[in-house]
Design an enzyme around this catalytic site. Sequence first.
Site, PDB file in Angstrom:
ATOM      1  N   SER A  62      29.475  53.277  62.154  1.00  0.00           N
ATOM      2  CA  SER A  62      28.886  52.494  61.063  1.00  0.00           C
ATOM      3  C   SER A  62      29.924  52.097  60.017  1.00  0.00           C
ATOM      4  O   SER A  62      30.960  52.754  59.853  1.00  0.00           O
ATOM      5  CB  SER A  62      27.781  53.299  60.370  1.00  0.00           C
ATOM      6  OG  SER A  62      26.875  53.785  61.311  1.00  0.00           O
TER       7      SER A  62
HETATM    8  N1  SAM Z   1      26.705  57.722  62.625  1.00  0.00           N
HETATM    9  C1  SAM Z   1      27.515  57.175  63.661  1.00  0.00           C
HETATM   10  C2  SAM Z   1      28.963  57.146  63.287  1.00  0.00           C
HETATM   11  O1  SAM Z   1      29.305  57.479  62.172  1.00  0.00           O
HETATM   12  O2  SAM Z   1      29.769  56.801  64.157  1.00  0.00           O
HETATM   13  C3  SAM Z   1      27.126  55.800  64.101  1.00  0.00           C
HETATM   14  C4  SAM Z   1      25.914  55.818  64.891  1.00  0.00           C
HETATM   15  S1  SAM Z   1      25.581  54.419  65.829  1.00  0.00           S
HETATM   16  C5  SAM Z   1      25.342  53.174  64.653  1.00  0.00           C
HETATM   17  C6  SAM Z   1      23.959  54.849  66.413  1.00  0.00           C
HETATM   18  C7  SAM Z   1      23.913  55.902  67.471  1.00  0.00           C
HETATM   19  O3  SAM Z   1      22.568  56.279  67.643  1.00  0.00           O
HETATM   20  C8  SAM Z   1      24.415  55.418  68.812  1.00  0.00           C
HETATM   21  O4  SAM Z   1      25.475  56.204  69.218  1.00  0.00           O
HETATM   22  C9  SAM Z   1      23.194  55.576  69.725  1.00  0.00           C
HETATM   23  O5  SAM Z   1      23.553  55.962  71.020  1.00  0.00           O
HETATM   24  C10 SAM Z   1      22.407  56.658  69.008  1.00  0.00           C
HETATM   25  N2  SAM Z   1      20.980  56.720  69.302  1.00  0.00           N
HETATM   26  C11 SAM Z   1      20.078  55.711  69.459  1.00  0.00           C
HETATM   27  N3  SAM Z   1      18.864  56.225  69.702  1.00  0.00           N
HETATM   28  C12 SAM Z   1      18.974  57.590  69.664  1.00  0.00           C
HETATM   29  C13 SAM Z   1      18.065  58.667  69.791  1.00  0.00           C
HETATM   30  N4  SAM Z   1      16.769  58.478  70.023  1.00  0.00           N
HETATM   31  N5  SAM Z   1      18.552  59.897  69.693  1.00  0.00           N
HETATM   32  C14 SAM Z   1      19.858  60.133  69.470  1.00  0.00           C
HETATM   33  N6  SAM Z   1      20.760  59.159  69.339  1.00  0.00           N
HETATM   34  C15 SAM Z   1      20.322  57.905  69.423  1.00  0.00           C
END
Ligand code: SAM
Length: 663
Positions: A62
Amino acid sequence: MLELSRERRRMVDVHLSRRGIHDREVLQAMQEVPREAFVDPGFEEFAYEDGPLPIAEGQTISQPYIVAFMLEMAGIGRGDQVLEVGTGSGYAAAVMSRIVDHVYTIERHADLAEAARRRFEKLGYGNITVRTGDGTKGWPEAAPFDAIVVAASGPGAPLALQQQLDVGGSLVIPVGEDPEEQRLLKVVRTGASTYSEEEFGAVRFVPLIGEEGWREGGRSGASHASRLPRSPSLPQMIAAAAEPLPEFDHPSFAKAFDRFADRRVVLLGEASHGTSEFYRARAWITRRLIEEHGFTIVAAEADWPDAAAVDRYVRHRQASPRATQPFQRFPTWMWRNAEFAAFVEWLRGHNERVKAPGGQAAFYGLDIYNMRGSIAAVLEYLDRVDPEAAGIARERYGCLTPWQHEPSTYGRAALTRGYRECEEAVLKQCRDMLARQSDDASQDGEELFDAAQNARLIASAEHYYRTMYYGGAQSWNLRDTHMFETLQHLLEARSPDAKAVVWAHNSHIGDARFTQMGIVRDEVNIGQLCRQRFGEEVALIGFGTHSGTVAAAKDWDGEMEVMSVRPSREDSYERLCHDASVARFLLALAADPALRDRLIERRLERFIGVIYRPETELHSHYAEASLARQFDAFVWFDETTAVTPLGPEHVASGVPDTYPFGV
Ligand code: SAM
C-alpha cells in the site's frame, strides 16, 4: 542494501506530516521501518515515492500515506493487540509492530505470508504472528483486538471482525463495489452489541476475497457478507450538497456568497485566465461585496502600474500624464476583455454614487511583471515633486535599462556579468521612496503611495528576474510573497477594518500546502499566506469547469486563440463535479463534513493559465491537490466559454477601442 534513510525522512515529512498525518507514533514508526526491505527486488529506489508498488500474486504494497492514514484512524497505541487482514508484503504490519504490543496478520496467499514472515525475522521484529487463511473470519483465538485494519476492500465490514473487536476498539476497512474507488469506513464497538460508523475519504484497494468478502474473480458478488446499506456515490453527494446558481444578474446569484461577507479577505479564483464565466461570476460577487458589505479593495493578479491607470478611472482621479493604454503586455486579453470592461464601468458608476469619504472602492494590481511601467511611474512622480531625487533614481534604475523591454533575460546577465549592483541600486531607491512616504504621508497621499509601491515592485521584480534564471520555487515564492505583502500594504493603508476581494488564478488562491506545488516543490501562494496571517477571516474560493472554450495562447508571447477545453479527465475533481449533473453550483465545503472528508483525498485538478496545450494536458495542466483542504468553497460551471478580448485581438464589434478610457 541502498542507504535510503534520507529518502525515508523526506517521505515522512513531505508525504505524511505535510499532508496532515499528526500521530507522532505513526510518524516515528514509519521513520523507522525500511520500506525498501518490503518491495520486490528492483523497486527499492521507488520505495519512498508515495504510491503503491506491485508485489507477487498481482497484489500491492500500500501507498505510505494510506498506511499512515489508516493507522491514525484506527488509533493504535502502546499495549494494544492488533489484527491485520491482508499481510501483503508485511510493511503495514511491520509499522504497527513498532507501536503496539502484538500484531496478528493474515494473508490468503501462502507465498506472500511466508515472504513477510522471513522479512520480520530478518529485521528482528519478534512481535508479529503471521498465518495463511481467510482474514474475513478473523482470528478468534487471539481476539478481542483493540484495532483491526483490513488492507483489501470488501462489500462491507465483516460481522466476524466486528465481533472480535474489544469494546472501544476500531475496525478500519475500505468498502465499496467500484473497483476504481472505495470509501474508508471506521467501525467502533461502543458496547457489547453496539457499534458506531464513520466514513472517511475515497481510496483504491485490491479486493478482499473470502467468506465475508468478494468471490474469487472480482467484486461482482459478495459471498456471504453483512452488506452495508448502499452509500451514495461521490457525485451523488456533490449533487446533494451543491447549491445551484442562477444567471449572474439574478439577485440570488451573488447573494449565495453572503456567507463569506464577514471575512476580511475573500479570494476568488479561476481555473483559467480566459474564461468568461469566471470573470463574470467574480464581477457579480464583488459588486455585492462592495455594495452591501463594505468591501473597498479589489486586488487582482494584474500589473500594478496598469491597474493604477484603471483605478484612476474608476475613482474619477486625473489620468497620469504618462498614461498609455494599460495592459498592453502579453497576455493582453487577461484584462483587455469585455467582461472586465463591464466591471470597470460599473465600478466607476458605483464610485460616482458613493458619498461617504473613503467609501469608494479601488482597483489594484498585485503582480510584478510590468517593471518598465513601474520605473516610469517612480520617475514621473519624482520629476514632479523632487527633480533632484529623480536624477538619482534615473541613475540607479539605469542599471536595469537594457533589460526593461525583455526583463526575463536579466537573470542570465545578472549571473554572467556581475550585475548584482542593480540589486543594491534598486533597494536603495526603494528605501528612499519608503522613507519619503513615512516623512510626508500627509501630503500627496495616493500619489506617493503609488510611487512607493512601484519602487517596492521594482525591487521585488529585480530579484524575481534574477532568480527566475535558476527556475525552481524561489521566483514563484518571491512573486506570491510580493502579492501577499502588497495586499497587506493596501489593507493597512486603507483603514484598520478595510476589507478586500482578491482575484487570481486557483494556483495562487488554493492553499498551496495541499497541492503538488506546495508538497513537492515547496511553493507558497497568496491563499496560503492569507490563511496563515488572517486565519478564519479569509475565504478561499476556487472555480472550475468541465469543458467548453477558453482564450489562451499555445506559447508565451504567442497569439491568443479561442481553443476547445477537453472534457475533464475521469480521475479528476472536475469529473466528479461534472458527474453530479448540476450545470452551475456553489459547493460550500465546510458545510458538509461527510463530503468534505471525501474530497480531502488527493486527486487531479486542472490548471489552465494563459497558455493551454490540450495535447499534453495531463502533464502540463493537471496536478494533484486536496480540494477540500485547498478551498473553503468551490464554484462550478459545467460548460464555459472564452472571454471576449478587446484591443488587438478584437473579435466583438461595437466595443470602444479606447478602453478603458480615452487616453
Ligand atoms: N498491508 C499490505 C502491505 O503493507 O504490503 C498491503 C496489502 S495488499 C493491498 C492486500 C492484501 O490482502 C493482498 O496481499 C491480498 O492477497 C490480501 N487479501 C485479500 N483478501 C484476503 C482475505 N480474505 N484474507 C487475507 N488476505 C486477503
